[in-house]
Design a protein around this motif. Structure first.
Motif, short mmCIF file in Angstrom:
data_model
loop_
_atom_site.label_atom_id
_atom_site.label_comp_id
_atom_site.label_asym_id
_atom_site.label_seq_id
_atom_site.Cartn_x
_atom_site.Cartn_y
_atom_site.Cartn_z
N ALA A 289 31.76 30.34 55.80
CA ALA A 289 31.66 30.70 55.09
C ALA A 289 31.53 32.12 54.78
O ALA A 289 31.50 32.06 53.15
CB ALA A 289 30.61 29.29 54.70
N ASP A 290 31.04 32.17 55.51
CA ASP A 290 30.65 33.53 55.76
C ASP A 290 31.81 34.49 54.84
O ASP A 290 32.08 35.57 54.20
CB ASP A 290 29.00 33.74 56.48
CG ASP A 290 27.91 33.12 56.49
OD1 ASP A 290 27.92 33.11 55.70
OD2 ASP A 290 27.69 33.40 57.32
N GLY A 291 32.88 34.38 56.28
CA GLY A 291 33.50 35.90 56.20
C GLY A 291 34.38 34.91 54.95
O GLY A 291 35.42 36.57 53.99
N THR A 292 34.58 33.91 54.11
CA THR A 292 35.57 33.68 53.33
C THR A 292 34.59 34.42 51.79
O THR A 292 35.42 34.89 51.10
CB THR A 292 35.51 32.79 52.80
OG1 THR A 292 36.34 31.34 54.05
CG2 THR A 292 36.65 32.00 51.56
N GLN A 297 34.97 38.61 47.90
CA GLN A 297 34.19 39.07 46.55
C GLN A 297 34.41 40.19 45.80
O GLN A 297 35.40 41.21 46.92
CB GLN A 297 32.91 39.68 47.59
CG GLN A 297 31.42 40.73 46.93
CD GLN A 297 30.78 39.24 46.04
OE1 GLN A 297 30.71 38.32 46.11
NE2 GLN A 297 30.67 39.48 45.07
N GLY A 298 35.10 40.29 45.02
CA GLY A 298 35.34 41.58 43.86
C GLY A 298 37.00 41.18 43.98
O GLY A 298 38.09 42.16 43.43
N HIS A 299 37.77 40.50 45.15
CA HIS A 299 39.07 40.33 45.55
C HIS A 299 39.48 38.77 44.90
O HIS A 299 40.44 38.63 45.14
CB HIS A 299 38.98 41.13 46.66
CG HIS A 299 38.70 41.83 46.97
ND1 HIS A 299 38.84 43.30 46.42
CD2 HIS A 299 37.89 42.65 47.84
CE1 HIS A 299 38.80 44.28 47.58
NE2 HIS A 299 37.71 44.01 47.79
N GLU A 300 39.04 38.55 43.92
CA GLU A 300 38.97 36.99 43.50
C GLU A 300 40.48 36.48 42.92
O GLU A 300 41.17 35.65 43.52
CB GLU A 300 38.64 35.99 42.62
CG GLU A 300 36.73 35.77 43.58
CD GLU A 300 35.89 36.24 43.41
OE1 GLU A 300 35.19 36.79 43.79
OE2 GLU A 300 36.08 37.85 42.80
N LEU A 301 40.62 37.65 42.55
CA LEU A 301 42.38 38.24 41.46
C LEU A 301 43.10 38.05 41.93
O LEU A 301 43.98 36.97 42.75
CB LEU A 301 42.03 38.37 40.42
CG LEU A 301 43.98 38.82 39.75
CD1 LEU A 301 43.50 37.77 38.80
CD2 LEU A 301 43.74 40.16 38.74
N PHE A 302 43.34 38.82 43.07
CA PHE A 302 44.52 38.90 44.05
C PHE A 302 44.53 38.48 45.50
O PHE A 302 45.67 37.32 45.72
CB PHE A 302 44.29 40.46 44.66
CG PHE A 302 44.52 41.21 43.32
CD1 PHE A 302 46.20 41.52 42.71
CD2 PHE A 302 43.25 42.29 43.00
CE1 PHE A 302 46.47 42.32 41.67
CE2 PHE A 302 43.52 43.14 41.71
CZ PHE A 302 45.56 43.15 41.69
N VAL A 303 43.53 38.01 45.61
CA VAL A 303 43.52 37.45 46.85
C VAL A 303 43.66 35.50 46.70
O VAL A 303 44.99 34.80 47.46
CB VAL A 303 41.35 36.19 47.65
CG1 VAL A 303 41.57 35.49 48.60
CG2 VAL A 303 41.42 37.83 48.33
N SER A 304 43.41 35.25 44.81
CA SER A 304 43.92 33.46 45.00
C SER A 304 45.91 33.75 44.69
O SER A 304 46.26 33.11 45.14
CB SER A 304 43.09 32.77 44.15
OG SER A 304 43.50 34.05 42.63
N ALA A 327 34.69 32.46 38.09
CA ALA A 327 35.79 31.78 38.12
C ALA A 327 36.60 31.89 37.44
O ALA A 327 37.68 31.79 37.23
CB ALA A 327 34.57 31.26 37.18
N GLN A 328 36.19 33.09 36.39
CA GLN A 328 37.24 33.89 35.64
C GLN A 328 38.48 34.73 36.57
O GLN A 328 39.24 34.22 35.93
CB GLN A 328 36.92 34.75 34.47
CG GLN A 328 36.06 33.93 33.24
CD GLN A 328 35.80 35.27 32.08
OE1 GLN A 328 35.18 36.33 32.86
NE2 GLN A 328 34.88 34.52 31.73
N PRO A 329 37.71 35.64 37.44
CA PRO A 329 39.70 36.07 38.05
C PRO A 329 39.77 35.26 38.72
O PRO A 329 40.85 35.58 38.86
CB PRO A 329 38.22 36.99 38.99
CG PRO A 329 37.14 36.82 39.04
CD PRO A 329 37.04 36.33 37.60
N LEU A 330 39.01 34.18 39.56
CA LEU A 330 39.66 32.89 40.17
C LEU A 330 40.80 31.90 39.01
O LEU A 330 41.65 31.39 39.76
CB LEU A 330 38.64 31.69 40.62
CG LEU A 330 39.26 31.21 41.41
CD1 LEU A 330 39.85 31.58 43.10
CD2 LEU A 330 38.27 29.52 41.96
#
Length: 389
Positions: A289-292, A297-304, A327-330
């Motif tokens: 949980a902590d690592g994910t 953090q701040g990279h939701e768009l590109f990671v997803s 929610a929005q960048p995800l």
């Protein structure tokens, strides 16, 4: 492809995506994504102290209820032949080749907003293949099917009920409709403009098209289904509760046409359940949980977006949502991430199956063109989102 072959192909596709309860074992063997979700849930359950209440609590029953009702209603509308009926009224005899391709592409684009991307493809891709082959437009087949797939994946972005990841995010983060549309509206608009401009690639010449018999529609049944679909939309907008929705929809469908329950994509239902269990178990592991959370953090768009290319966008959504409040960048990432590889959006497999079953099909060529076009299409959509954000 003859009309009877088209009907047989649609039935086969429905059976492929619709798994009844007694067929779960067979489904696991033929659906690696479901098998992977079962293994994921089992492995994570073994890694944490067993708690039945925690396991059941991790399942989003509200989402499952709405999704089940939506799929049953849409199965009824599909069986009613309302969309094939509309096509029969629009076209007869001679038509422009470009207009014909645009019809099939934008049918997927607009209908996916209401009936989900996979259902739009199940309806319109076999029909497009049949009509284009009969019209002597085989050389445009890969182009048409590829852009039908892109259109369905991009059109379904607009609404919370357009695809499963949208419904999940809308429900999970308790978004308002305006918050949701601020993300999905620009992406859908840019995609629609690009699809229209690309359609000019199709030469414009008159073609003769076959007559598709209009199905006999039970108007009263269709009207009931449309009213039930309205109740689903009210539930998504939180006017009704999921419990009330199920309490109305299931008895009405059972009395009206119980065969619609065979058209439900039970594989997707179980896929969500096992993913919920697995992700819930991971959330009980502090280091994960902590690592994910730190990674996202701040990279939701590109990671997803990147993770969708290898996991598909629905599992990616369920996996990442518990570890970010953005929610929005995800939402943007998993939806734009539906472009790219053939598995980025599992609905794309439907189109590939249809094309691969065609006479003189070239599956390898299709995959190369499909992947290239998707990657190229992804870039301006992503750029437009980044500029508008």
């Amino acid at each position: 492809m003859e009309i009877r072959e088209y009907k047989k192909l649609v039935i086969t596709l429905n059976r492929t995506r619709s798994v009844s309860l007694p067929d779960i074992g067979r489904s696991l063997r033929s659906n690696p994504d479901l098998a992977a979700a079962v293994i994921f849930a089992g492995a994570t359950t073994a890694a944490v102290p067993f708690s039945l209440s925690a396991m059941l609590g991790s399942i989003n029953t509200s989402l499952i209820s709405i999704l089940f009702c939506l799929m049953a209603i849409i199965a009824g509308l599909r069986q009613g032949g309302i969309l094939t009926y509309s096509y029969r009224l629009l076209f007869s005899d001679t038509v422009s080749s470009r207009r014909l391709v645009r019809f099939f592409v934008f049918s997927c684009f607009t209908m996916s907003m209401a009936v989900t991307n996979d259902v739009a493809l199940i309806i319109f891709v076999p029909l497009a293949v049949m009509v284009l082959q009969a019209a002597g437009m085989q050389r445009h087949l890969i182009f048409a099917v590829t852009f039908q797939t892109i259109a369905a994946n991009m059109g379904s972005i607009l609404t919370p009920i357009g695809n499963p990841q949208n419904l999940f995010i809308y429900s999970y983060y308790h978004m308002t409709l305006w918050e949701f549309l601020k993300v999905t509206g620009p992406i859908t608009a840019v995609s629609g403009i690009l699809l229209y401009l690309i359609s000019f690639y199709i030469p414009n010449y008159p073609v003769d098209i076959p007559s598709v018999p209009a199905p006999v529609m039970k108007k009263r049944t269709v009207l009931v289904l449309i009213c039930l679909l309205g109740l689903c939309i009210l539930t998504v907008l939180r006017v009704l509760t999921p419990a009330i929705l199920v309490g109305i929809v299931c008895p009405v469908l059972f009395l009206t046409d119980r065969s619609v329950f065979r058209g439900v994509d039970y594989k997707l239902i179980f896929l969500f359940i096992f993913l919920f269990i697995g992700v819930g178990n991971l959330g009980r592991l502090p280091f994960f949980a902590d690592g994910t959370a730190a990674l996202l953090q701040g990279h939701e768009l590109f990671v997803s977006l990147l993770l969708s290319q290898v996991l598909s966008n629905v599992p990616t959504t369920v996996l990442l949502a518990p570890y970010t409040q953005h929610a929005q960048p995800l939402l943007a990432g998993v939806n734009i991430g539906g472009l790219g590889t053939i598995i980025a959006s599992m609905a794309s497999i439907i189109s590939f199956k249809v094309y691969a079953d065609c006479q003189d099909s070239r599956p390898v060529r299709y995959l190369l063109i499909f992947t290239t076009v998707n990657m190229v299409f992804l870039l301006p959509v992503l750029a437009a989102w980044c500029l508008l954000e």
